[in-house]
Structure formats: C-alpha cells, structure tokens
Design an enzyme around this catalytic site. Structure first.
Site, PDB file in Angstrom:
ATOM      1  N   ARG A 296       2.746   3.866   5.072  1.00  0.00           N
ATOM      2  CA  ARG A 296       2.399   4.072   6.484  1.00  0.00           C
ATOM      3  C   ARG A 296       3.386   3.324   7.370  1.00  0.00           C
ATOM      4  O   ARG A 296       3.725   2.175   7.068  1.00  0.00           O
ATOM      5  CB  ARG A 296       0.981   3.544   6.750  1.00  0.00           C
TER       6      ARG A 296
ATOM      7  N   ARG B  80      -0.944  -5.789  14.180  1.00  0.00           N
ATOM      8  CA  ARG B  80      -2.314  -5.354  13.874  1.00  0.00           C
ATOM      9  C   ARG B  80      -3.240  -6.549  13.645  1.00  0.00           C
ATOM     10  O   ARG B  80      -4.388  -6.549  14.055  1.00  0.00           O
ATOM     11  CB  ARG B  80      -2.317  -4.446  12.645  1.00  0.00           C
TER      12      ARG B  80
ATOM     13  N   ARG C 143       0.834  -1.214   0.000  1.00  0.00           N
ATOM     14  CA  ARG C 143       0.000   0.000   0.000  1.00  0.00           C
ATOM     15  C   ARG C 143       0.865   1.260   0.000  1.00  0.00           C
ATOM     16  O   ARG C 143       1.853   1.370   0.720  1.00  0.00           O
ATOM     17  CB  ARG C 143      -0.905   0.013   1.225  1.00  0.00           C
TER      18      ARG C 143
HETATM   19  P1  AP5 Z   1      -7.268  -0.296   2.212  1.00  0.00           P
HETATM   20  O1  AP5 Z   1      -8.559   0.084   1.571  1.00  0.00           O
HETATM   21  O2  AP5 Z   1      -6.336   0.791   2.578  1.00  0.00           O
HETATM   22  O3  AP5 Z   1      -7.542  -1.281   3.457  1.00  0.00           O
HETATM   23  P2  AP5 Z   1      -8.278  -1.031   4.833  1.00  0.00           P
HETATM   24  O4  AP5 Z   1      -9.221  -2.171   5.070  1.00  0.00           O
HETATM   25  O5  AP5 Z   1      -8.856   0.346   4.905  1.00  0.00           O
HETATM   26  O6  AP5 Z   1      -7.047  -1.229   5.797  1.00  0.00           O
HETATM   27  P3  AP5 Z   1      -6.377  -0.316   6.903  1.00  0.00           P
HETATM   28  O7  AP5 Z   1      -5.011  -0.887   7.100  1.00  0.00           O
HETATM   29  O8  AP5 Z   1      -6.461   1.133   6.614  1.00  0.00           O
HETATM   30  O9  AP5 Z   1      -7.270  -0.665   8.112  1.00  0.00           O
HETATM   31  P4  AP5 Z   1      -6.880  -0.618   9.521  1.00  0.00           P
HETATM   32  O10 AP5 Z   1      -8.220  -0.950  10.093  1.00  0.00           O
HETATM   33  O11 AP5 Z   1      -5.779  -1.446  10.007  1.00  0.00           O
HETATM   34  O12 AP5 Z   1      -6.292   0.861   9.728  1.00  0.00           O
HETATM   35  P5  AP5 Z   1      -6.947   2.200  10.244  1.00  0.00           P
HETATM   36  O13 AP5 Z   1      -6.460   3.299   9.432  1.00  0.00           O
HETATM   37  O14 AP5 Z   1      -8.419   2.044  10.466  1.00  0.00           O
HETATM   38  O15 AP5 Z   1      -6.544  -1.352   1.242  1.00  0.00           O
HETATM   39  C1  AP5 Z   1      -5.270  -1.874   1.539  1.00  0.00           C
HETATM   40  C2  AP5 Z   1      -4.445  -2.011   0.256  1.00  0.00           C
HETATM   41  O16 AP5 Z   1      -5.034  -3.004  -0.582  1.00  0.00           O
HETATM   42  C3  AP5 Z   1      -4.376  -0.741  -0.597  1.00  0.00           C
HETATM   43  O17 AP5 Z   1      -3.090  -0.617  -1.136  1.00  0.00           O
HETATM   44  C4  AP5 Z   1      -5.400  -0.969  -1.716  1.00  0.00           C
HETATM   45  O18 AP5 Z   1      -4.998  -0.318  -2.910  1.00  0.00           O
HETATM   46  C5  AP5 Z   1      -5.368  -2.485  -1.880  1.00  0.00           C
HETATM   47  N1  AP5 Z   1      -6.672  -3.056  -2.198  1.00  0.00           N
HETATM   48  C6  AP5 Z   1      -7.855  -2.771  -1.623  1.00  0.00           C
HETATM   49  N2  AP5 Z   1      -8.847  -3.536  -2.143  1.00  0.00           N
HETATM   50  C7  AP5 Z   1      -8.252  -4.338  -3.072  1.00  0.00           C
HETATM   51  C8  AP5 Z   1      -8.743  -5.369  -3.946  1.00  0.00           C
HETATM   52  N3  AP5 Z   1     -10.019  -5.746  -3.952  1.00  0.00           N
HETATM   53  N4  AP5 Z   1      -7.850  -5.993  -4.742  1.00  0.00           N
HETATM   54  C9  AP5 Z   1      -6.541  -5.660  -4.724  1.00  0.00           C
HETATM   55  N5  AP5 Z   1      -6.013  -4.695  -3.928  1.00  0.00           N
HETATM   56  C10 AP5 Z   1      -6.862  -4.044  -3.112  1.00  0.00           C
HETATM   57  O19 AP5 Z   1      -6.326   2.283  11.722  1.00  0.00           O
HETATM   58  C11 AP5 Z   1      -4.964   2.533  11.922  1.00  0.00           C
HETATM   59  C12 AP5 Z   1      -4.666   2.581  13.413  1.00  0.00           C
HETATM   60  O20 AP5 Z   1      -5.414   3.655  14.031  1.00  0.00           O
HETATM   61  C13 AP5 Z   1      -5.052   1.342  14.230  1.00  0.00           C
HETATM   62  O21 AP5 Z   1      -4.080   0.332  14.160  1.00  0.00           O
HETATM   63  C14 AP5 Z   1      -5.206   1.946  15.633  1.00  0.00           C
HETATM   64  O22 AP5 Z   1      -3.969   2.185  16.218  1.00  0.00           O
HETATM   65  C15 AP5 Z   1      -5.850   3.292  15.342  1.00  0.00           C
HETATM   66  N6  AP5 Z   1      -7.311   3.221  15.361  1.00  0.00           N
HETATM   67  C16 AP5 Z   1      -8.141   3.481  14.321  1.00  0.00           C
HETATM   68  N7  AP5 Z   1      -9.418   3.299  14.682  1.00  0.00           N
HETATM   69  C17 AP5 Z   1      -9.401   2.921  15.985  1.00  0.00           C
HETATM   70  C18 AP5 Z   1     -10.421   2.559  16.913  1.00  0.00           C
HETATM   71  N8  AP5 Z   1     -11.710   2.559  16.577  1.00  0.00           N
HETATM   72  N9  AP5 Z   1     -10.032   2.201  18.157  1.00  0.00           N
HETATM   73  C19 AP5 Z   1      -8.742   2.187  18.525  1.00  0.00           C
HETATM   74  N10 AP5 Z   1      -7.724   2.495  17.690  1.00  0.00           N
HETATM   75  C20 AP5 Z   1      -8.058   2.861  16.422  1.00  0.00           C
END
Ligand code: AP5
Length: 217
Positions: free
Chosen positions: A161, A172, A128
């Site tokens: 990231r 994670r 990513r």
């Molecule tokens: P992408 O769409 O970026 O995936 P995602 O599901 O959004 O994954 P994230 O890693 O952003 O989710 P996350 O839940 O770990 O992180 P978040 O930011 O919420 O896709 C990933 C990649 O795959 C991309 O390169 C894309 O191009 C590719 N792709 C997508 N679909 C595809 C397909 N069909 N085919 C091929 N390629 C594809 O959280 C980050 C951090 O914030 C957490 O670890 C935590 O520390 C904190 N945090 C956030 N929310 C909370 C909460 N509610 N409580 C506590 N801590 C929190």
C-alpha cells in the site's frame, strides 16, 4: 446482536482478525479503508477525492466516511450484525454513528480496542503485502506467502500500500494519536469498551476476540 467496532492503531491487525471472525460468525466485515481503496481502484469521483488524503496518511473528511457507513449499514447483510473496522476514527464520527444507529433503532454491542505497541506496529506495516485480486493480507516475515510476491489463495500479485511507506506510516500514527485515541475513553465512558492485546501472536489474539464475540447474543 454482534454490532462490533474494532478500534486500534494502524497495523494492530484489525483487518487480519476481522476477516476471519466475520467469516466464522457469518456477518460482514465493513472496512472504510477497503471501501475507499475499491473506489480509488474503480476511478470513481469519491476515489479521486479520497486518494490524496489516504496516500499521505491523513483521514478523509468525517462526512465522507459517515456517508459510506450510512449506505453500507442499510444493506440487508448488515441486519444481523457486523464488524466495523476503521470506523469511527474521530469523536464526531462516533457521535454521528450513535445518532445513525439510534435512527435505525439499534446500537453497538461492543467496541474492541486492539492494543499493540508502536515498534510492533511499524514492523507490521512496513512488511505488509496485499493481494491485488482477492485482498488477502500477508506479511513478508510474519505471514509470508508460499511463493514470494504471489497470493496463496488466488495466485494474484501482491503489492505494498502507498500509505505503508515510512513517511505515510509516521503520519498515520500521528493522526491516530491526535484524532482516534480519544475514542478509547469515549467508549469506556459508555461502558462499551473491551481491550484485547493485539501485540502477540495472531492466533492468541484471535482466541480472545472469539471469546468476546461468542458472548454477544
Ligand atoms: P492488518 O490486519 O492489515 O492491520 P490493520 O489494523 O487492519 O491496519 P491498517 O493499516 O489497515 O489500518 P488503518 O486503520 O491504518 O488503515 P485503513 O485501511 O482502515 O495487519 C498489518 C500487518 O501485520 C499485516 O501484514 C498482517 O499480516 C500483520 N499482522 C497482523 N496481525 C499480526 C500478528 N498478531 N502477528 C504478526 N503479524 C501480524 O485506512 C486507510 C486510510 O483510509 C486512512 O489512513 C484514511 O485515510 C482512510 N480512512 C479509512 N477509514 C476512515 C475513516 N473512518 N475516517 C477517515 N478516513 C478514513
């Protein structure tokens, strides 16, 4: 009401799909991860507090995440629906959300579980890349930019990231299994859950999600 939660492991494509669907339906895409990264970028107290948790692949404390969502859902643009991406992530967060929504006289319409196998997820997260300027998401293999390292949409520089480094990815995934996965059953018990295969091509998953969202009044 399209009050929707996207639930699923890191890398399932929640952010990628939510951006397109939110645009199509004219509702905000609310990502706690994006909000926290903005706070880090701006150097706020909240950002400083959240940074270590995020970079190490751990969750920020529940109260902090709930507070962000409480403030965000009060904004006018959330009045006609929203896609919550990355929230709730623990049972206490889900309970607090239920309480908050009931205070606001509303409720969730659907929780969509984007399900993808672990080997697929690891490849997605490792490749990513994100635009520094506009936040558009790319992938070095699956969705490469036209010019390596440069955003097609705005010409901004792409970055990786810190929590997409192998050690943080492992953490994670462990945190997801320990704290978030239980929400699948929790929402199934409330008859809110719908599973979508997110391990397939992006457009195929999009079609399924679009079908579900268009059914919601
Ligand atoms: P992408 O769409 O970026 O995936 P995602 O599901 O959004 O994954 P994230 O890693 O952003 O989710 P996350 O839940 O770990 O992180 P978040 O930011 O919420 O896709 C990933 C990649 O795959 C991309 O390169 C894309 O191009 C590719 N792709 C997508 N679909 C595809 C397909 N069909 N085919 C091929 N390629 C594809 O959280 C980050 C951090 O914030 C957490 O670890 C935590 O520390 C904190 N945090 C956030 N929310 C909370 C909460 N509610 N409580 C506590 N801590 C929190």
């Amino acid at each position: 009401m399209k009050n929707v939660v996207f639930l699923g492991p890191p890398g399932a494509g929640k952010g990628t799909q939510a951006v397109d669907l939110a645009r199509k339906y004219g509702i905000p895409h609310i990502s706690t991860g994006d909000i926290l990264r903005e706070e880090i970028k701006a150097g706020t107290e909240l950002g400083k507090l959240a940074r270590n948790y995020i970079d190490d692949g751990n969750l920020v404390p529940d109260e902090l995440a709930v507070d962000i969502i409480r403030k965000r859902l009060q904004k006018e643009d959330a009045g006609n629906g929203y896609i919550l991406d990355g929230f709730p992530r623990t049972i206490p967060q889900a309970e607090m959300l239920e309480h908050l929504l009931s205070e606001m006289g509303t409720e969730l319409s659907r929780v969509i579980y984007l399900d993808a196998p672990e080997d697929v997820i690891i490849k997605r997260l490792s490749g990513r890349r994100i635009c520094h300027q506009c936040g558009k998401i790319f992938h070095t293999v699956n969705m490469p930019p036209l010019k390596p390292g440069i955003c097609d949409a705005c010409g901004g520089e792409l970055y990786q990231r810190p929590d997409d480094e192998p050690e943080a990815i492992r953490q994670r995934l462990q945190v997801y299994r320990d704290k978030t996965e239980d929400l699948i059953q929790w929402y199934a018990d409330r008859r809110l859950l719908e599973r979508v295969d997110a391990g397939i091509a992006r457009v195929e998953t999009y079609k399924k999600l679009e079908e579900i969202l268009s059914r919601l009044q």
